[in-house]
Motif scaffolding. Structure first.
Motif, PDB file in Angstrom:
ATOM      1  N   GLY A  20      23.797  76.002 -44.974  1.00  0.00           N
ATOM      2  CA  GLY A  20      23.265  74.765 -44.418  1.00  0.00           C
ATOM      3  C   GLY A  20      24.282  73.654 -44.312  1.00  0.00           C
ATOM      4  N   THR A  21      25.557  74.020 -44.153  1.00  0.00           N
ATOM      5  CA  THR A  21      26.618  73.018 -44.054  1.00  0.00           C
ATOM      6  C   THR A  21      27.516  73.305 -42.858  1.00  0.00           C
ATOM      7  N   PRO A  48      26.238  68.566 -44.972  1.00  0.00           N
ATOM      8  CA  PRO A  48      24.971  69.274 -44.758  1.00  0.00           C
ATOM      9  C   PRO A  48      24.483  69.023 -43.336  1.00  0.00           C
ATOM     10  N   THR A  61      21.849  68.034 -42.361  1.00  0.00           N
ATOM     11  CA  THR A  61      20.995  66.846 -42.312  1.00  0.00           C
ATOM     12  C   THR A  61      21.808  65.554 -42.324  1.00  0.00           C
ATOM     13  N   TYR A  99      21.812  70.089 -49.177  1.00  0.00           N
ATOM     14  CA  TYR A  99      20.941  70.831 -48.267  1.00  0.00           C
ATOM     15  C   TYR A  99      19.680  71.285 -48.992  1.00  0.00           C
ATOM     16  N   SER A 152      17.282  68.471 -49.438  1.00  0.00           N
ATOM     17  CA  SER A 152      16.537  68.123 -48.220  1.00  0.00           C
ATOM     18  C   SER A 152      15.361  69.064 -48.001  1.00  0.00           C
TER      19      SER A 152
END
Length: 514
Positions: free
Chosen positions: A110-111, A173, A175, A315, A318
């Motif tokens: 997730g990065t 991340p 996000t 991540y 989140s």
């Protein structure tokens, strides 16, 4: 460990001898002599040709039923003297290579890793990557891909800081504010993908075919498993084409030989009705150079063996805020359902791959890295199995899964089993089509057997000069997107070697180990 700079690496996918350069000057990058409509190159409709009412004057670009001609491309790619052939015909992409090609397991965390641009100041060590005052610096100084910097755009894991003490790379991340919220609603990235390299860097002999394929509507049509593997994160996977297997192609899992040790191997066909599978051809930068990789994503319908999210980091935080159910333990050997019945756990091998019996002879290692993460300085034992955006604890299980390189994709995004696709009224765009014919009474039997026995033809009829057929629907013609023009002179020289990844020059091995 004594560091060895990228400048001292010998990327064996770059030409290093003049004979290769001479070959590169030949038009090997396009097997159609630069003309994707080569099949009409010998045709010309003159002004006194009656066909001009259907095709116009000049070289025809459509059929008599007004359906446009479609471009054709051919290309090939290889690693380790093993070749894969890609074709585009009638908006159908095919890739056919070898059977039972070995895959490694990797999983995104997730990065996105972003590298410092050449000449940019960057951020100091310990900088708060979420601080508002650092956002403009991140956006202007760092990027996941630096196409103008070639191999030097990549930085090794042990090169975190440059000589000025600023960060050579940062991990964000998905996000993070840099991505403008486009991944805020993304499903959890909880599945691995199983991959292997299909091409050398820049894939020059397949470049035109792939440039066309990657610019058609089917590109980026990612399935539910692919999204759970993060294949739609464009900063990591720049181009993605979903593939389908030919009917006799399979995935195969190593179940071992009963009662014997792990070096006694046996692969069984995977039942993809119970272990779901999605296949893709992707372009991803590797050492800051574009390569093509085939990748497969699997998930069992009856268990979560393949699922995992590391319970740590921004991540994960989140995802916790979304209150989604997550599996936070790695299944070291996930199960696969078998076509013959039952299921078995995947058994990885300690070697690089079953088709690589002597990589050590050219400095390419030969052992499985046995951990995930950045490839880095492999074949040094510190190297991982892929990219820095991946979990170290999701191990590659080298060649525990094999796949047959026998795939296709409908580039317009529509399957041929659509009852209205390719109907003859598509070119004129109306339900009714009028056909002009030579009138007369057709179908009268004249054979002695029929006339002597008074056998008549029930299909015989008077046909007028014009007939109008009414079709059930008007389906759009199959068309294509014009791909961007390629600059084929920019760094796409084929390799003298067919080694697919950069490796340390053998003569530097001893110094490298100091």
């Amino acid at each position: 460990m004594k560091q060895s700079s990228l400048a001292r690496m010998i990327p064996l996918c770059i030409a290093m001898t003049s004979p290769v350069a001479v070959m590169a000057e030949a038009n090997l990058t396009d097997l159609t002599a630069g003309d994707p409509f080569y099949y009409t190159s010998d045709q010309y409709i003159s002004k006194d040709n009656k066909e001009k009412t259907l095709l116009g004057i000049g070289r025809p670009g459509k059929t008599h039923s007004q359906i446009p001609h479609l471009p054709v491309y051919y290309g090939y790619m290889n690693t380790n003297s093993t070749y894969r052939f890609v074709n585009v015909v009638e908006q159908v992409f095919t890739m056919i290579g070898e059977g039972k090609h070995g895959l490694w397991r990797i999983q995104e965390k997730g990065t996105v890793r972003q590298y410092l641009k050449k000449g940019a100041k960057g951020l100091p060590d310990g900088a708060d990557l979420n601080a508002p005052e650092n956002q403009k610096i991140i956006e202007s100084n760092y990027s996941a891909y630096l196409p103008n910097e070639s191999w030097s755009g990549y930085k090794y894991p042990d090169q975190k800081l440059n000589d000025a003490g600023t960060l050579n790379f940062i991990d964000l991340p998905i996000t993070h504010a840099t991505f403008d919220g486009k991944y805020q609603q993304h499903e959890p990235i909880d599945l691995p993908n199983w991959y292997c390299t299909m091409s050398a860097n820049d894939y020059p002999y397949a470049k035109k075919a792939m440039n066309f394929a990657f610019n058609q509507p089917a590109e980026g049509q990612i399935g539910p498993l692919g999204k759970r593997a993060g294949l739609d994160i464009k900063e990591n996977y720049r181009k993605v084409l979903r593939l389908k297997s030919f009917p006799d192609a399979r995935s195969w899992v190593n179940v071992g030989q009963k009662g014997k040790d792990a070096l006694h191997v046996k692969w069984e066909a995977v039942d993809t009705s119970k272990t779901q599978a999605e296949y893709y051809l992707v372009e991803r930068p590797f050492f800051n150079k574009p390569y093509l990789f085939v990748t497969a994503v699997y998930d069992n319908v009856d268990n979560a063996d393949h699922s995992y999210v590391r319970p740590d980091g921004e991540y994960y935080a989140s995802l916790k805020n979304k209150e989604v159910k997550l599996k936070t333990e790695v299944t070291q050997q996930p199960r696969f359902h078998l076509e013959k019945g039952g299921q078995a756990r995947a058994i990885g091998l300690p070697i690089y791959g079953v088709h690589h019996p002597d990589r050590h002879s050219f400095g390419g290692g030969g052992a499985c890295p046995l951990k995930g993460g950045d490839w880095g300085r492999y074949p040094d034992t510190s190297g991982g199995s892929g990219w820095p955006t991946q979990y170290e604890e999701v191990t590659p299980l080298c060649d525990s899964v094999l796949v047959d390189i026998k795939f296709f994709a409908n580039l317009d995004g529509r399957d041929w089993n659509d009852p209205n696709k390719y109907l003859a009224n598509a070119g004129v765009g109306t339900k009714q089509v009028t056909y002009k014919v030579q009138p007369g009474h057709y179908g009268v039997f004249t054979d002695h057997y029929n006339t002597s026995n008074d056998i008549t033809n029930a299909d015989s009829q008077e046909i007028p000069a014009e007939l109008t057929l009414t079709f059930p629907e008007v389906s759009p013609v199959v068309t294509y997107n014009d791909p961007p023009v390629l600059d084929m002179a920019q760094g796409m020289v084929p390799s003298e070697s067919t080694m697919c990844r950069p490796v340390m020059q053998a003569s530097l091995d001893e110094e490298f180990k100091k």
